[in-house]
Design an enzyme around this catalytic site. Structure first.
Site, short mmCIF file in Angstrom:
data_model
loop_
_atom_site.label_atom_id
_atom_site.label_comp_id
_atom_site.label_asym_id
_atom_site.label_seq_id
_atom_site.Cartn_x
_atom_site.Cartn_y
_atom_site.Cartn_z
N HIS A 101 0.83 -1.21 0.00
CA HIS A 101 0.00 0.00 0.00
C HIS A 101 0.87 1.26 0.00
O HIS A 101 0.67 2.17 -0.81
CB HIS A 101 -0.94 0.02 1.21
CG HIS A 101 -1.59 1.36 1.40
ND1 HIS A 101 -2.64 1.80 0.62
CD2 HIS A 101 -1.28 2.39 2.23
CE1 HIS A 101 -2.96 3.03 0.98
NE2 HIS A 101 -2.16 3.42 1.96
N SER A 160 -3.77 0.79 -4.72
CA SER A 160 -3.14 -0.43 -4.21
C SER A 160 -4.15 -1.55 -4.01
O SER A 160 -3.81 -2.60 -3.48
CB SER A 160 -2.41 -0.13 -2.89
OG SER A 160 -3.31 0.31 -1.90
N GLU A 163 -5.94 9.32 -0.12
CA GLU A 163 -6.23 7.88 -0.08
C GLU A 163 -7.27 7.43 -1.13
O GLU A 163 -7.10 6.39 -1.74
CB GLU A 163 -6.72 7.47 1.31
CG GLU A 163 -5.66 7.61 2.41
CD GLU A 163 -4.48 6.63 2.29
OE1 GLU A 163 -4.50 5.75 1.41
OE2 GLU A 163 -3.53 6.77 3.09
N HIS A 197 1.44 5.01 -2.61
CA HIS A 197 1.75 6.42 -2.31
C HIS A 197 2.99 6.97 -3.01
O HIS A 197 3.01 8.14 -3.40
CB HIS A 197 1.98 6.59 -0.79
CG HIS A 197 0.71 6.59 0.01
ND1 HIS A 197 -0.20 7.62 -0.01
CD2 HIS A 197 0.20 5.67 0.88
CE1 HIS A 197 -1.20 7.35 0.80
NE2 HIS A 197 -1.00 6.16 1.36
N1 HBI Z 1 0.68 5.71 10.43
N2 HBI Z 1 2.15 4.41 9.23
C1 HBI Z 1 1.06 5.18 9.27
N3 HBI Z 1 0.38 5.41 8.11
C2 HBI Z 1 -0.73 6.19 8.09
O1 HBI Z 1 -1.33 6.39 7.03
C3 HBI Z 1 -1.17 6.75 9.30
C4 HBI Z 1 -0.43 6.49 10.48
N4 HBI Z 1 -0.83 7.02 11.65
C5 HBI Z 1 -1.97 7.90 11.72
C6 HBI Z 1 -2.70 8.05 10.45
N5 HBI Z 1 -2.29 7.52 9.35
C7 HBI Z 1 -4.00 8.76 10.32
O2 HBI Z 1 -4.87 8.33 11.30
C8 HBI Z 1 -3.82 10.28 10.25
O3 HBI Z 1 -3.74 10.63 8.87
C9 HBI Z 1 -4.96 11.02 10.86
FE FE Z 2 -2.20 5.29 2.87
#
Ligand code: HBI
Ligand code: FE
Length: 311
Positions: free
Chosen positions: A142, A207, A188, A147
């Site tokens: 993913h 993805s 996303e 990304h």
């Molecule tokens: N951590 N590794 C990772 N990837 C994410 O997309 C991610 C995260 N922690 C918090 C989060 N996304 C979301 O909850 C925030 O964008 C609000």
């Molecule tokens: Fe993501």
């Protein structure tokens, strides 16, 4: 400590949950770990290959031109899980971004701090063969396949950094849920209009084999012209396909979004009610009015499914 050692020393074992969800405590304050590229097994590279080949067949004509161009210029191929250092070298030259390894989901403020500094935290693990189509946490497929190609684009590169900065601010103001929806429905699950029709730019779609087809070709979901305030008030589904997708005219629209001062918007929508993911408003500009069939059928099967949206 024992748990820490186990999780970090054998990062490619059979545990289903990673990072925060596994109850891990990080060794480093920024939650980064070594990718441990040499520890990937042949079976793990094979899962990558299966996923890579499925998506590569499907994405031409479906992913936006910028996604395809970004992918072409990156050291990402079918044979092996990419090496984050090699990705970072190319990305750094193009847009000043890096890819860093994390064990899975990391706390919001850690996530934002990385993005604000143009570091993209990518899960280092890969899903198991039995979870090819559904996974709770972002894995290397993913994060890297979905990304990283978009981070080669200057507009997305600046926009995601701005989200990191804005995320830290929104957290302090207690309005993170509103901002997180903007990320969700753009980075996303965003769709973009191109000369020959709608295309995917959202990583959660790009993805996913099934959502690639659902988001563009299925009559069920709504496809609605993106409107910032509207999106800030719209709940999203975390457990299934989206009921509504929001469409931008071009990626530069995100650059303009990055410059918007969100503070007055947070104030204006404070106390106003949220919209459910499938709700249509008289003020919406609709590209497709969805039949809603897919999610209606699911709700009939299990009425409680309606509640699994993200606040
Ligand atoms: N951590 N590794 C990772 N990837 C994410 O997309 C991610 C995260 N922690 C918090 C989060 N996304 C979301 O909850 C925030 O964008 C609000
Ligand atoms: Fe993501």
């Amino acid at each position: 400590m024992l748990q820490q050692l186990q999780t970090f020393a054998t990062p490619h074992d059979d545990t289903a949950l990673h990072g925060l969800a596994a109850g891990e405590k990080p060794e480093r304050a920024d939650w980064t770990i070594d990718q441990g590229w040499h520890n990937y097994t042949q079976a793990e590279h094979a899962v990558w290959k299966t996923l890579f080949e499925r998506q590569s067949k499907l994405l031409p004509g479906r992913a936006c031109d910028e996604f395809v161009a970004g992918m072409k210029d990156l050291p990402i191929g079918p044979e092996q899980i990419p090496d984050f250092e090699r990705l970072s070298e190319v990305l750094m030259k193009r847009t000043g971004w890096q890819v860093v390894a994390v064990p899975g989901l990391v706390p919001d403020e850690v996530f934002f701090e990385h993005l604000a500094n143009r570091r993209f935290p990518a899960g280092h693990f890969i899903r198991k063969p039995h979870e090819l189509d559904y996974l709770e946490e972002p894995d290397v497929f993913h994060d890297v396949f979905g990304h990283v190609p978009m981070l080669m684009n200057p507009a997305i590169a600046d926009y995601i950094q701005a989200y990191g900065v804005g995320g830290l601010r929104a957290q302090k103001l207690g309005v993170l849920d509103k901002l997180a929806r903007v990320y969700w429905y753009t980075v996303e699950f965003g769709l973009v209009k191109q000369a020959d029709g709608l295309r995917i730019y959202g990583a959660g779609i790009a993805s996913s084999l099934t959502e690639t087809v659902f988001s563009l070709d299925d009559p069920s979901p709504n496809r609605i012209r993106f409107d910032l305030e509207r999106v800030m008030r719209t709940n999203y589904r975390i457990d299934d396909f989206q009921e509504s997708y929001f469409v931008i005219d071009n990626l530069d629209e995100l650059l303009k979004l990055a410059e918007v001062d969100f503070a007055p918007l947070y104030q204006r929508i404070a106390g106003q009610r949220d919209y459910q993911p499938g709700t249509l408003l008289p003020t919406d500009t609709l590209l497709t009015r969805g039949t809603g069939r897919y999610h209606d059928a699911k709700r009939k099967q299990s009425p409680e499914a309606q509640a699994t949206t993200h606040a």
